[in-house]
Design a protein around this motif. Sequence first.
Motif, short mmCIF file in Angstrom:
data_model
loop_
_atom_site.label_atom_id
_atom_site.label_comp_id
_atom_site.label_asym_id
_atom_site.label_seq_id
_atom_site.Cartn_x
_atom_site.Cartn_y
_atom_site.Cartn_z
N UNK A 578 1.04 -1.59 -0.05
CA UNK A 578 0.27 -0.23 -0.16
C UNK A 578 1.34 0.61 -0.02
N UNK A 579 0.95 1.89 -1.23
CA UNK A 579 1.35 3.76 -0.71
C UNK A 579 1.17 4.07 -0.13
N UNK A 580 1.83 5.83 0.46
CA UNK A 580 1.25 6.04 1.83
C UNK A 580 1.96 7.37 0.68
N UNK A 591 -5.59 1.92 4.32
CA UNK A 591 -5.97 0.27 3.22
C UNK A 591 -6.79 0.12 4.19
N UNK A 592 -7.78 -1.01 3.98
CA UNK A 592 -8.46 -1.95 5.20
C UNK A 592 -8.36 -3.22 5.26
N UNK A 593 -8.75 -3.88 6.44
CA UNK A 593 -8.44 -5.71 6.38
C UNK A 593 -9.89 -5.55 6.47
N UNK A 594 -10.07 -6.47 6.14
CA UNK A 594 -11.43 -7.12 5.39
C UNK A 594 -11.41 -8.68 6.01
N UNK A 595 -12.04 -9.19 7.09
CA UNK A 595 -11.91 -10.53 7.70
C UNK A 595 -13.35 -11.15 7.98
N UNK A 596 -13.64 -12.03 7.85
CA UNK A 596 -15.07 -12.63 8.45
C UNK A 596 -15.27 -13.99 8.84
N UNK A 597 -16.24 -13.84 9.95
CA UNK A 597 -15.83 -14.94 10.76
C UNK A 597 -16.83 -15.81 10.83
N UNK A 629 -5.77 4.12 9.00
CA UNK A 629 -5.04 5.79 9.49
C UNK A 629 -3.82 5.34 9.19
N UNK A 630 -3.45 6.89 8.85
CA UNK A 630 -2.09 7.49 9.95
C UNK A 630 -3.02 8.42 10.54
N UNK A 662 1.09 -6.40 7.24
CA UNK A 662 0.87 -5.89 5.57
C UNK A 662 2.33 -4.79 4.99
N UNK A 663 2.40 -4.27 3.96
CA UNK A 663 3.63 -3.51 3.13
C UNK A 663 2.84 -2.53 2.50
N UNK A 664 3.82 -1.40 3.71
CA UNK A 664 3.48 0.15 3.37
C UNK A 664 4.71 0.93 3.05
N UNK A 665 4.45 1.61 1.51
CA UNK A 665 5.25 1.76 0.76
C UNK A 665 5.39 3.52 1.46
#
Length: 867
Positions: A578-580, A591-597, A629-630, A662-665
Amino acid sequence: MGILLSSDKKMSLFTLWYTVLLFLVFCSRIVFGQMTYSIPEEMQKGSTIGNIAQDLGLDLKRLKAGRARIYAGDNTEYIELNRDNGRLLVKESIDRESLCAKITPCALHLQMILENPMELYSVTVEIKDVNDNAPNFQKSEIRFEISESAAVGARFVLGRAVDPDVGVNSLRSYSLKPTENFALDEQSDVEKIVEMVLQQPLDREKEDRLNLLLTAFDGGEPRLSGTMNIYVKVLDVNDNAPVFAQKVYKATVTENAPKGTKLTTVSATDADEGSNSHVTYHISDALDSSVIDIFDVDSQSGDVTINGKIDYEISNHYQIHVQARDQGGLSDSCKVIVDVLDVNDHQPAIDIISMSSSISENSKPNTVVAMIKVNDPDSGANGQVHCTISDNIPFAVSTPSNNFFSLRTEQELDREREDEYNITVMCSDEGVPSLSSSVSLRLQISDVNDNAPVFERSRYEAFVVENNTPGPSIFTVKARDADSNQNARVSYILEDSTVNGVRVSSYVTVSADSGVINAVRSFDYEQLKDFHFRVIAQDGGSPPLSSNVTVTITIQDQNDNAPQVLYPVQTGGSMVAEIVPRSADVGYLVTKVVAVDVDSGQNAWLSYKLQKATDRALFEVGPQNGEIRTVRQVTDKDAVKQKLTVVVEDNGQPCRSAVVNINVAVADSFPEVLSEFTDFTHGKEYNDNLTFYLVLALAAVSFLFITCVVVIISVKIYRWRQSRVFYQSNLPVIPYYPPGYTDTGVTGTLPHLYNYDVCMTTNSRKSDCKYSTLGGQSVLMVDPSFSETMQREMRDKGLLEDPVSPELQKPPNNDWRMPPNQRPGPSGAGPRPEEAGAGAVGGTGPWPNPPHRSRTAPGSDGCSECK
């Protein structure tokens, strides 16, 4: 403290000792005998005084078992006891003069104490005097100025010598040389002050100075002596000596009287006139230094006053010798007798000579736990002591015997009510005002096994989640025993019983030491919802005591699905990041982490939190929505490569979680990102190998997929053709073969098989449906809804001969009989067995039986048995 006996009180005190001895022997049985030894003073350390064990007729084993010891108060340093041979030894060299001064006989009064049972023996060690001290004058010389007109017979006080020895070794005689002018006054009592008597008149013109030598002798062997030089200066004329108005003055004073208190006034007159009649008063230098330090006399007025501290306990009687001198050297002397009155100024001194640190709670009343000696140096009522203790404890102090008190139990003891007593013994004298002192004794109550273990609850209930792992603890029972040590050590035993015909030990075990209950097997809520058993708690006493409690175990469902991360997708060798931009403001959505259970309810409530980050101060994760978020403004100093680790947790019990990296650049251009994330790529040779394996796996999966599709289509076509043929035959019965499952529970039971009979005719177009009897109940072995429709159609068409009473067929063997809760049925399709009525079919899970084949005899109207 040793008791010093004077000669005039020897007989009365001996009678008192004898009376006390008889009282102790016949009443309290503490004193059993009395021994007397006599030794000379100055014996070497380690010298034997006597064998007290042999003299008292005691066994040496009794000395050791009773922990024999010598109690001597303040004289402990002089005498010691050797328990191995029973001898009394000199611990330190004894100086009789330091110990007793002039008092005779000089003796040490000791007590030998034995325990288990307690015994007390009195020992008297008499110290004999040795002639080890020579007579000594307080001054080495004395000077006189004597007028030549001194009359023959004039007396001059020389003082006296002091010899600390007593008896024959004490001071015996004096000698004066030369004897031309003076001679000693022959006194029968050598303890009196020595006076020199003028025998011939002095002539100053013939001899103005005389040098005399006074020698004092004792009566010891060898004979010792001491000397003092006398220098006489002859004066003129003064021929009258002072004369006291009375030879003896008496005064009374209370001890601790303040300094300066006036006792009396002495008075002397001189018949001379002028300066020769002027008299001065002085305390004789021959007296002990202690008297000179305590009293003072005014040289001009003759007032005798207190100059130091008077202590009745040190001395209650003083004699002061006062001299009156004129300027011509003539003098006279008188005696001032001072009697000291006692004041209650000493608190009772408490000394614990023996004490038991612990006592059993089943000890009988009047058991001795401590022996105490109380000493008050005051006299009369000021020295009479009585001791008391608190009223709210089961102990009492006995009546004193020779100042010895015993602390005894007064009531029965209970360690569970009170396991320790801090006993304060208060001793008070009878003086006015009364003085007192106290001592605290700590007594432990040892335990007896008289209490059974008691569980903390009357019954226990525990909840266990199904599919538990066998082994870990699921619950703990706790019992407490009011006793202590081994009597309070509780062991837990599982009472032998059964659950559904199976021993309870195959379900749970209990730890004998801790009471921890462990599950032996994995529980299934659908098979067993709860069960109960008993746990016995037994202590370690002799004999042991026990109690029991009922424990109920309730099985619960569990949260067995962890959250699944849908985005971002985790790829091992991907360079996706993800580029910031560096110009991003606070709150920029990275970005947003989307998960389900797949669980439901609170088990599916997901929360997000940032576990690790290259820079925690730069990013944050929304706990509910998973948005990254920052937190602050991105700066040029921030690293380009940022790695975040986010943990997704559900709200189940126990909580399950998933982790996503998560890799953030942090960059404004894509080339900058590539230059920083080159380390996320793998080598070329690794990519080549990975590509080969991926192609090979894809080919294999494609082949298997195509094969499965062809087989499924073929089976479908075959079944469709069979169903069409059967349908065209206008038969109303369509058999249903439920799938078979094997019982996979860890209970070890065998799979259950059910047989269904479907019988039909081939030509008469009539079908016969048979029923199986399970556990005494009639159950239609086909789909119930389908059977009702089929029967209704058959009745409409007249195919059933007796629609009201269908024929029932019994199962081929007894294995078909089983409880209603184990009958086959779809999961959740029916009520629970305990909720269903009689004869109802309740489903507890999928159909557990494999399909079977129906065999029909061709060309017959009957049915064959299907197995």
